[in-house]
Motif scaffolding. Structure first.
Motif, short mmCIF file in Angstrom:
data_model
loop_
_atom_site.label_atom_id
_atom_site.label_comp_id
_atom_site.label_asym_id
_atom_site.label_seq_id
_atom_site.Cartn_x
_atom_site.Cartn_y
_atom_site.Cartn_z
N LEU A 108 37.29 -34.65 -17.83
CA LEU A 108 36.44 -34.61 -17.32
C LEU A 108 36.32 -34.92 -16.13
CD1 LEU A 108 33.85 -36.17 -20.10
CD2 LEU A 108 33.58 -33.64 -18.96
N MET A 109 37.42 -36.51 -16.15
CA MET A 109 38.81 -36.66 -15.12
C MET A 109 38.92 -35.28 -14.54
SD MET A 109 41.51 -37.88 -13.48
CE MET A 109 42.48 -38.03 -14.68
N TYR A 110 40.31 -35.06 -14.62
CA TYR A 110 41.10 -33.18 -14.29
C TYR A 110 39.52 -32.35 -13.51
CZ TYR A 110 44.63 -34.88 -17.81
OH TYR A 110 45.56 -35.40 -18.20
N LEU A 111 38.16 -32.49 -14.21
CA LEU A 111 37.54 -31.18 -14.06
C LEU A 111 37.37 -32.19 -12.33
CD1 LEU A 111 35.94 -29.97 -16.87
CD2 LEU A 111 37.43 -28.78 -15.38
N TYR A 112 37.50 -33.02 -12.35
CA TYR A 112 36.53 -33.88 -10.79
C TYR A 112 37.98 -33.80 -10.14
CZ TYR A 112 34.17 -37.68 -8.76
OH TYR A 112 33.64 -37.82 -7.00
N VAL A 113 39.07 -33.78 -10.48
CA VAL A 113 39.74 -33.73 -9.10
C VAL A 113 40.82 -32.63 -9.11
CG1 VAL A 113 40.42 -36.51 -9.74
CG2 VAL A 113 41.75 -35.11 -10.59
N LEU A 114 40.53 -32.29 -10.23
CA LEU A 114 41.44 -30.64 -9.48
C LEU A 114 40.50 -29.51 -9.58
CD1 LEU A 114 44.84 -31.74 -11.61
CD2 LEU A 114 44.63 -31.48 -9.26
N PRO A 115 40.98 -28.42 -9.07
CA PRO A 115 40.21 -26.93 -9.03
C PRO A 115 40.68 -26.47 -10.25
CG PRO A 115 42.09 -26.68 -8.11
CD PRO A 115 41.89 -28.23 -7.93
N LEU A 116 40.10 -25.71 -10.96
CA LEU A 116 40.27 -24.86 -12.39
C LEU A 116 41.56 -24.10 -12.18
CD1 LEU A 116 39.03 -25.34 -15.77
CD2 LEU A 116 37.79 -23.57 -14.67
N THR A 117 41.01 -23.57 -10.91
CA THR A 117 42.52 -21.99 -11.62
C THR A 117 42.64 -22.77 -9.35
OG1 THR A 117 40.56 -20.58 -10.63
CG2 THR A 117 41.13 -20.86 -13.04
N GLY A 118 43.68 -21.56 -9.88
CA GLY A 118 44.95 -21.56 -8.38
C GLY A 118 45.83 -22.29 -7.89
N THR A 119 46.55 -22.35 -7.08
CA THR A 119 47.90 -23.42 -6.90
C THR A 119 47.41 -24.96 -7.02
OG1 THR A 119 48.28 -21.81 -5.07
CG2 THR A 119 49.47 -23.80 -5.26
N ASN A 120 48.33 -25.14 -8.35
CA ASN A 120 48.55 -26.82 -8.34
C ASN A 120 47.25 -27.05 -8.76
OD1 ASN A 120 50.12 -28.49 -8.89
ND2 ASN A 120 49.10 -29.59 -7.12
N SER A 121 46.91 -26.25 -10.13
CA SER A 121 45.51 -27.22 -10.20
C SER A 121 45.37 -26.90 -11.62
CB SER A 121 44.75 -25.62 -10.83
OG SER A 121 45.37 -24.44 -11.07
N ILE A 122 44.22 -26.82 -13.06
CA ILE A 122 44.17 -27.79 -13.61
C ILE A 122 45.29 -26.37 -15.11
CG2 ILE A 122 43.00 -27.98 -16.12
CD1 ILE A 122 41.11 -29.15 -14.94
N ALA A 123 44.85 -25.38 -14.65
CA ALA A 123 45.24 -24.18 -15.27
C ALA A 123 46.85 -24.29 -14.92
CB ALA A 123 44.16 -22.64 -14.71
N PHE A 124 47.44 -24.22 -13.64
CA PHE A 124 48.60 -23.69 -13.05
C PHE A 124 48.99 -24.92 -12.02
CE2 PHE A 124 46.79 -19.19 -13.44
CZ PHE A 124 47.97 -18.70 -14.06
N PRO A 125 49.29 -26.90 -12.47
CA PRO A 125 50.23 -27.07 -12.62
C PRO A 125 52.02 -26.94 -12.35
CG PRO A 125 50.01 -28.29 -14.76
CD PRO A 125 48.76 -26.62 -14.54
N GLU A 126 52.12 -28.15 -10.96
CA GLU A 126 53.24 -27.63 -11.25
C GLU A 126 54.35 -28.20 -12.29
OE1 GLU A 126 56.81 -28.95 -7.72
OE2 GLU A 126 54.92 -29.90 -7.89
N GLY A 127 54.66 -27.05 -12.35
CA GLY A 127 55.75 -27.85 -13.52
C GLY A 127 54.63 -28.35 -15.34
N GLU A 128 53.93 -27.71 -15.23
CA GLU A 128 52.64 -27.65 -16.68
C GLU A 128 52.22 -29.54 -16.42
OE1 GLU A 128 52.02 -24.83 -19.43
OE2 GLU A 128 52.33 -24.01 -17.05
N ARG A 129 52.59 -30.04 -15.63
CA ARG A 129 51.74 -31.23 -15.86
C ARG A 129 51.05 -31.57 -15.16
NH1 ARG A 129 58.19 -31.03 -14.79
NH2 ARG A 129 59.06 -31.70 -15.59
N VAL A 130 49.93 -31.42 -15.92
CA VAL A 130 48.89 -31.61 -15.23
C VAL A 130 48.48 -32.95 -15.31
CG1 VAL A 130 47.71 -31.54 -17.22
CG2 VAL A 130 45.45 -30.78 -16.07
N ALA A 131 48.51 -33.71 -15.78
CA ALA A 131 48.11 -35.04 -15.39
C ALA A 131 49.04 -36.02 -13.86
CB ALA A 131 48.41 -36.10 -16.28
N VAL A 132 50.18 -35.19 -14.00
CA VAL A 132 50.94 -35.87 -12.39
C VAL A 132 50.25 -34.63 -11.61
CG1 VAL A 132 52.97 -34.69 -11.17
CG2 VAL A 132 52.99 -35.49 -13.61
N ALA A 133 49.69 -33.70 -11.17
CA ALA A 133 48.81 -32.75 -10.29
C ALA A 133 48.26 -34.18 -9.78
CB ALA A 133 48.20 -31.37 -10.75
N ALA A 134 46.96 -34.69 -11.18
CA ALA A 134 45.47 -35.17 -10.41
C ALA A 134 45.99 -36.71 -10.49
CB ALA A 134 44.94 -35.64 -11.94
#
Length: 488
Positions: A294-320
Motif C-alpha cells: 500500500l505504501m508503494y502504491l502511495y509513493v510510486l506510480p504503477l507504471t512508467g519510468t522508475n515505477s512499481i512495475a519498472f523500478p531501476e534494477g528491479e528494486r521497488v523498495a529502493v525506488a520507494a
C-alpha cells in the motif's frame, strides 16, 4: 563428546522470531515489480498479496494441529510420514535438501550480495572473477557461458559463516535471530509509516484508478516483459494464470514460516508454543507485506519510468525509499535488506538441518547427519546443507530459484494439509492440543488454492516448475536405494 538429544531452550518469543525472521528476506523489497507486470492494476497487486497472506495463515494454523500431535524435530517430514507413509516423508525431505531449503538459502544469499554491492561496488555481480568466455555481444560486453562473480562468492561466504556460527549451539543462533528479526521488523514498520508521512509526491488516487482492471504487459519473443510494450487486458483463465505467475514472488516471500516446526525438540512446551508462534509470526508478516505494498502504491506510480512495475534494477523498495528520503534512500534500503537477508538466512540454516537429522535417524539419509555434536546441534547435517546451498549460489539466478521453490513448496504444503483429513480418520485417538481452525472448510480451501496455483504455474512457467517436480521425483528411486541399504 557428542550429545544424544536436543535441549529445549527456545521460548514463545524465540519461536515467533524464527517464524517471522525466516519469512522476511529480500522478496518484499523486490517481487512487487514482477507482480505488477503480471496483473497490471493496484487492486490486483494487493489482491495477490492478500491471497498469499490468507493461504499462509490458513496453512500455519492448520499446521498447529500437526505440531501439537507430533512435537518433535523434523516437522513437515514427520507429519507426511505419519499421515501417509515413509516414502511421502522422504520425498519431502529429499526435495527440502535438493531444492526447497537449500535453494531458498542460496537465493537469499544472492540477494544479500546484490544489495551489499550498493555500499561496496567491488562485490557486485558485474565484477566477474572467473569465467568461460563466450564472445562479445552487440554492445561490446563480454558474455560468459559460465562465470563466478564477487557477489556469488560473498553469498557463499555468508552461508559458510552462518553455518559455522550455528554449529556452536542454538543459543548463538537464537541471539542472532532475535536481534536481526527485531531490527528488520522495526525498520520495515518505520519505512511504511515514513512513506505515508514524508513522500514528496502522492500517486495514490492515480494508481487506484486502475482498480481491478486486470492487464498484463506485453512479452517479447524471449518470454520477458517489454518495458515499452503494451498493456493487454486479461480475464478468465488468462487472469488466473497471471495471478499464479505473479504469486511465485509473493509465495517465495512468505515461505519458510514452517521452519519452526523443524526445531520442535528445542522449543519449550512445543505443543502450545509452536502453534501459537506460527499464528503470531505469519499474521505479523502478512500485515507488514500488505501495508508495504500500500505504501508503494502511495509513493510510486504503477507504471512508467522508475515505477512499481519498472523500478531501476528491479528494486521497488529502493525506488520507494528514494522517493521518501531522496538520494539517501538507496543506502537506507541496502542496509535494511542486508539486515533482513542476514537474519533470514540464519533462521533457514538453523532450522533446516533438523530435517536431515530426523531422516538419518530413520535410516533414510547419511548416517553422520543423524548425530549431534557437543553443542547439541546436528553439525554434519548443517555442513551438508551448506555445500548444496553454496553450489546453487553459483547459478546466481534469483528468479529461476524462486520459480522452482514456489512450485515444490506449495505442492508439499497442500499434501501436508490433506494429511490432517487423513489423520483425523486413521488416528483419531492421538491428543490434539490444537485443532485446525475452520476445519474442514479452511484447510480444504487452502488445498484448492494451492492445487490451482501449481497447475497454472506449470502452464505459465513450465521450465522451472517441471525441473522442481523432476527433482522431487528423483527421490523415488533414492528412497528405495536407502531402504535396500538398511537391509544389508
Amino acid at each position: 563428546m557428542s550429545q544424544t538429544e536436543f535441549k529445549p531452550t527456545l521460548g514463545l518469543l524465540d519461536a515467533t522470531m524464527i517464524v517471522a525472521g525466516s519469512m522476511i528476506g529480500s522478496g518484499i523489497f523486490i517481487v512487487s515489480a514482477d507482480i505488477a507486470r503480471n496483473v497490471g492494476s493496484a487492486g490486483w497487486l494487493i489482491a495477490v498479496w492478500l491471497i498469499t497472506g490468507l493461504m499462509t495463515i490458513i496453512a500455519a494454523v492448520s499446521y498447529g494441529e500437526l505440531s501439537g500431535m507430533y512435537p518433535k524435530a523434523g516437522g513437515q517430514y514427520v507429519y507426511l510420514k505419519e499421515a501417509f507413509n515413509p516414502l511421502a516423508g522422504f520425498l519431502y525431505g529429499w526435495s527440502f535438501f535438493a531444492v526447497i531449503q537449500t535453494a531458498t538459502i542460496a537465493a537469499v544469499g544472492v540477494a544479500f550480495s546484490r544489495f551489499t554491492a550498493f555500499l561496496i561496488p567491488a562485490v557486485g555481480e558485474k565484477n566477474i572473477l572467473w569465467g568461460i568466455e563466450n564472445g562479445l555481444n552487440e554492445a561490446g560486453v563480454m558474455q560468459y557461458s559460465f562465470s563466478i562473480s564477487a557477489a556469488q562468492l560473498l553469498a557463499i561466504l555468508l552461508i559458510i559463516i552462518l553455518t559455522y556460527t550455528n554449529t556452536k549451539g542454538i543459543q548463538g543462533g537464537k541471539i542472532i535471530q532475535t536481534t536481526f528479526t527485531s531490527a528488520k521488523l522495526l525498520s520495515l514498520f518505520g519505512l511504511i509509516i515514513l512513506g505515508f508521512l514524508l513522500a514528496k509526491e502522492n500517486f495514490w488516487a492515480q494508481n487506484w484508478e486502475t482498480g481491478l482492471q486486470s492487464a498484463q504487459l506485453e512479452k517479447g519473443a524471449d518470454g520477458n516483459f517489454l518495458q515499452n510494450g503494451n498493456w493487454l487486458p486479461i480475464s478468465g483463465t488468462a487472469l488466473i494464470g497471471a495471478i499464479a505467475a505473479a504469486m511465485t514472488g509473493s509465495i517465495f516471500s512468505s515461505d519458510a514460516w514452517n521452519n519452526v516446526t523443524f526445531i520442535a525438540g528445542e522449543i519449550k512446551n512445543p505443543k502450545r508454543n509452536i502453534g501459537l508462534s506460527l499464528f503470531l509470526g505469519t499474521s505479523v508478516v502478512t500485515i507488514i507485506y500488505i501495508t508495504a505494498n500500500l505504501m508503494y502504491l502511495y509513493v510510486l506510480p504503477l507504471t512508467g519510468t522508475n515505477s512499481i512495475a519498472f523500478p531501476e534494477g528491479e528494486r521497488v523498495a529502493v525506488a520507494a525509499s528514494n522517493s521518501i528520503f531522496g538520494t539517501a534512500g538507496s543506502i537506507i534500503i541496502a542496509v535494511m535488506i542486508m539486515i533482513s537477508t542476514f537474519g533470514c538466512n540464519n533462521g533457514l540454516i538453523l532450522a533446516g538441518a533438523r530435517v536431515y537429522y530426523t531422516m538419518a535417524k530413520d535410516g533414510l539419509f547419511f548416517k553422520k547427519t543423524g548425530e549431534l555434536n557437543k553443542n547439541a546441534v546436528p553439525e554434519w547435517a548443517m555442513w551438508a546443507q551448506c555445500i548444496v546451498a553454496c553450489l546453487l549460489c553459483l547459478s546466481g539466478r534469483y528468479g529461476d530459484l524462486l520459480d522452482m521453490v514456489s512450485f515444490v513448496v506449495v505442492l508439499f504444503y497442500a499434501l501436508t494439509i490433506f494429511g490432517i483429513f487423513r489423520l483425523r480418520k486413521t488416528k483419531p485417538q492421538i491428543d490434539r492440543p490444537y485443532k485446525a481452525f475452520g476445519y474442514p472448510i479452511l484447510p480444504a480451501f487452502y488445498i484448492l488454492l494451492a492445487v490451482t496455483f501449481c497447475v497454472f504455474l506449470i502452464l505459465m512457467k513450465p521450465k522451472f516448475a517441471l525441473i522442481g517436480l523432476g527433482i522431487t521425483l528423483i527421490g523415488i528411486p533414492l528412497y528405495y536405494i536407502a531402504v535396500a541399504s538398511q537391509k544389508k
